[in-house]
Design a protein around this motif. Structure first.
Motif, PDB file in Angstrom:
ATOM      1  N   PHE A  27     -51.958 -63.628 -45.781  1.00 36.14           N
ATOM      2  CA  PHE A  27     -51.618 -62.745 -44.671  1.00 36.14           C
ATOM      3  C   PHE A  27     -51.791 -63.442 -43.324  1.00 36.14           C
ATOM      4  CE2 PHE A  27     -52.804 -59.195 -47.723  1.00 36.14           C
ATOM      5  CZ  PHE A  27     -51.499 -58.796 -47.905  1.00 36.14           C
ATOM      6  N   TYR A  28     -52.782 -64.306 -43.251  1.00 34.46           N
ATOM      7  CA  TYR A  28     -53.048 -65.078 -42.036  1.00 34.46           C
ATOM      8  C   TYR A  28     -51.821 -65.916 -41.672  1.00 34.46           C
ATOM      9  CZ  TYR A  28     -56.016 -68.043 -38.979  1.00 34.46           C
ATOM     10  OH  TYR A  28     -56.587 -68.701 -37.930  1.00 34.46           O
ATOM     11  N   ALA A  29     -51.347 -66.720 -42.638  1.00 38.05           N
ATOM     12  CA  ALA A  29     -50.195 -67.586 -42.401  1.00 38.05           C
ATOM     13  C   ALA A  29     -48.938 -66.776 -42.105  1.00 38.05           C
ATOM     14  CB  ALA A  29     -49.971 -68.491 -43.609  1.00 38.05           C
ATOM     15  N   LEU A  30     -48.750 -65.673 -42.824  1.00 35.25           N
ATOM     16  CA  LEU A  30     -47.573 -64.839 -42.635  1.00 35.25           C
ATOM     17  C   LEU A  30     -47.533 -64.239 -41.236  1.00 35.25           C
ATOM     18  CD1 LEU A  30     -45.090 -63.473 -43.923  1.00 35.25           C
ATOM     19  CD2 LEU A  30     -46.617 -61.623 -44.658  1.00 35.25           C
ATOM     20  N   SER A  31     -48.667 -63.772 -40.749  1.00 34.96           N
ATOM     21  CA  SER A  31     -48.707 -63.134 -39.425  1.00 34.96           C
ATOM     22  C   SER A  31     -48.365 -64.119 -38.318  1.00 34.96           C
ATOM     23  CB  SER A  31     -50.084 -62.515 -39.174  1.00 34.96           C
ATOM     24  OG  SER A  31     -51.090 -63.504 -39.089  1.00 34.96           O
ATOM     25  N   ILE A  32     -48.776 -65.372 -38.462  1.00 30.07           N
ATOM     26  CA  ILE A  32     -48.452 -66.375 -37.442  1.00 30.07           C
ATOM     27  C   ILE A  32     -46.946 -66.570 -37.348  1.00 30.07           C
ATOM     28  CG2 ILE A  32     -48.634 -68.823 -36.852  1.00 30.07           C
ATOM     29  CD1 ILE A  32     -51.472 -68.790 -37.934  1.00 30.07           C
ATOM     30  N   GLY A  33     -46.273 -66.681 -38.484  1.00 25.52           N
ATOM     31  CA  GLY A  33     -44.821 -66.848 -38.477  1.00 25.52           C
ATOM     32  C   GLY A  33     -44.104 -65.672 -37.857  1.00 25.52           C
ATOM     33  N   ILE A  34     -44.539 -64.463 -38.169  1.00 24.22           N
ATOM     34  CA  ILE A  34     -43.897 -63.269 -37.613  1.00 24.22           C
ATOM     35  C   ILE A  34     -44.070 -63.208 -36.100  1.00 24.22           C
ATOM     36  CG2 ILE A  34     -44.027 -60.745 -37.524  1.00 24.22           C
ATOM     37  CD1 ILE A  34     -44.660 -60.810 -40.523  1.00 24.22           C
ATOM     38  N   LEU A  35     -45.274 -63.485 -35.619  1.00 22.40           N
ATOM     39  CA  LEU A  35     -45.527 -63.405 -34.181  1.00 22.40           C
ATOM     40  C   LEU A  35     -44.796 -64.500 -33.418  1.00 22.40           C
ATOM     41  CD1 LEU A  35     -49.308 -62.442 -34.082  1.00 22.40           C
ATOM     42  CD2 LEU A  35     -47.337 -60.997 -33.559  1.00 22.40           C
ATOM     43  N   VAL A  36     -44.743 -65.701 -33.982  1.00 24.80           N
ATOM     44  CA  VAL A  36     -43.978 -66.766 -33.325  1.00 24.80           C
ATOM     45  C   VAL A  36     -42.503 -66.393 -33.268  1.00 24.80           C
ATOM     46  CG1 VAL A  36     -43.171 -69.154 -33.573  1.00 24.80           C
ATOM     47  CG2 VAL A  36     -45.596 -68.627 -33.843  1.00 24.80           C
ATOM     48  N   GLY A  37     -41.949 -65.921 -34.383  1.00 26.27           N
ATOM     49  CA  GLY A  37     -40.554 -65.516 -34.389  1.00 26.27           C
ATOM     50  C   GLY A  37     -40.257 -64.388 -33.419  1.00 26.27           C
ATOM     51  N   TRP A  38     -41.166 -63.463 -33.283  1.00 23.72           N
ATOM     52  CA  TRP A  38     -40.985 -62.312 -32.397  1.00 23.72           C
ATOM     53  C   TRP A  38     -41.078 -62.715 -30.928  1.00 23.72           C
ATOM     54  CZ3 TRP A  38     -44.642 -57.384 -32.787  1.00 23.72           C
ATOM     55  CH2 TRP A  38     -44.201 -56.427 -31.875  1.00 23.72           C
ATOM     56  N   PHE A  39     -42.158 -63.325 -30.532  1.00 26.90           N
ATOM     57  CA  PHE A  39     -42.414 -63.504 -29.100  1.00 26.90           C
ATOM     58  C   PHE A  39     -41.866 -64.808 -28.537  1.00 26.90           C
ATOM     59  CE2 PHE A  39     -45.611 -60.294 -30.269  1.00 26.90           C
ATOM     60  CZ  PHE A  39     -45.217 -59.305 -29.381  1.00 26.90           C
TER      61      PHE A  39
END
Length: 232
Positions: A106-118
């Motif tokens: 979940f840690y790694a997944l959240s980083i990718g989502i936030l980078v893609g979003w912001f």
């Protein structure tokens, strides 16, 4: 303030920047594995060394202005390694926590989502807030709760402590206010929104079954901060 770091911008090569990030991550993983193999350090504390250390790569990504595709690719690869490591002991020092948890994934997944979003919105400060609230807030909350937690409470089947939750709130507030102050300046929204983020992050961290807080805390913190700053 945080968007103007000329000494970092002066590093010309993308590969050199990637190399700096890679060296940082290598040091953290090596430290964790050394603690796991050669010392009697508690596995949960070893995991928090990685938790806190690796999360700071979001600052390198922000200050170096690394491309979004790089962060997303790294997130996908790290998520895959995390899933494989649950089956095979690739990095036992990271996943040996003595309980069932998918926190690393979940840690790694959240980083990718936030980078893609912001990164797409050209507002990377919100990705940094989400990741660092998880990195420092959740990490220190666990360590302080284990060491000083004298007043426990239960959420579902997960044991928490008021000392750890207070640490989570304080650290989340400090991180959010520092980043917002650096980007937005000394405006009232900086302090009010930081308080809202701290409360939201603390609430989300309390519901941490199977390590899901490593996803809900960063995504929730970043979302609360972003939308409140737009509204206010």
């Amino acid at each position: 303030m945080f968007n103007s770091l000329p000494w970092l911008a002066s590093i010309p090569s993308l590969w050199l920047q990637i190399g700096i990030v890679g060296v940082w991550l290598g040091i953290i993983v090596l430290l964790a594995e050394s603690l796991h193999r050669y010392t009697a350090t508690d596995p949960e504390r070893v995991r928090k060394v990685v938790h806190i250390g690796t999360g700071n790569v979001i600052l390198f990504a922000w200050w170096f202005n690394l491309p979004a595709w790089l962060g997303i690719t790294a997130s996908i690869l790290a998520s895959a390694v995390a899933l494989i490591s649950y089956k095979f002991p690739i990095l036992p020092g990271i996943n040996s926590v003595g309980r069932q948890s998918f926190g690393t994934f979940f840690y790694a997944l959240s980083i990718g989502i936030l980078v893609g979003w912001f990164w797409y919105l050209h507002q990377p400060q919100y990705a940094a807030i989400g990741i660092l609230v998880m990195t420092w807030g959740d990490g220190l909350a666990a360590l302080i709760g284990q060491r000083f937690g004298k007043h426990p409470y239960m959420v579902w089947d997960s044991k928490k402590s008021w000392e750890g939750s207070i640490a989570m709130a304080v650290v989340s507030y400090v991180i959010t206010s520092l980043i917002l102050f650096g980007v937005e300046g000394n405006i009232w929204q900086t302090w009010v929104v930081s308080l809202a983020v701290a409360l939201a992050a603390t609430g989300l961290e309390s519901f941490s079954k199977l390590g899901i807080d490593n996803f809900t805390v960063p995504i929730g913190s970043a979302a609360v901060c972003f939308f409140l700053m737009q509204i206010l």
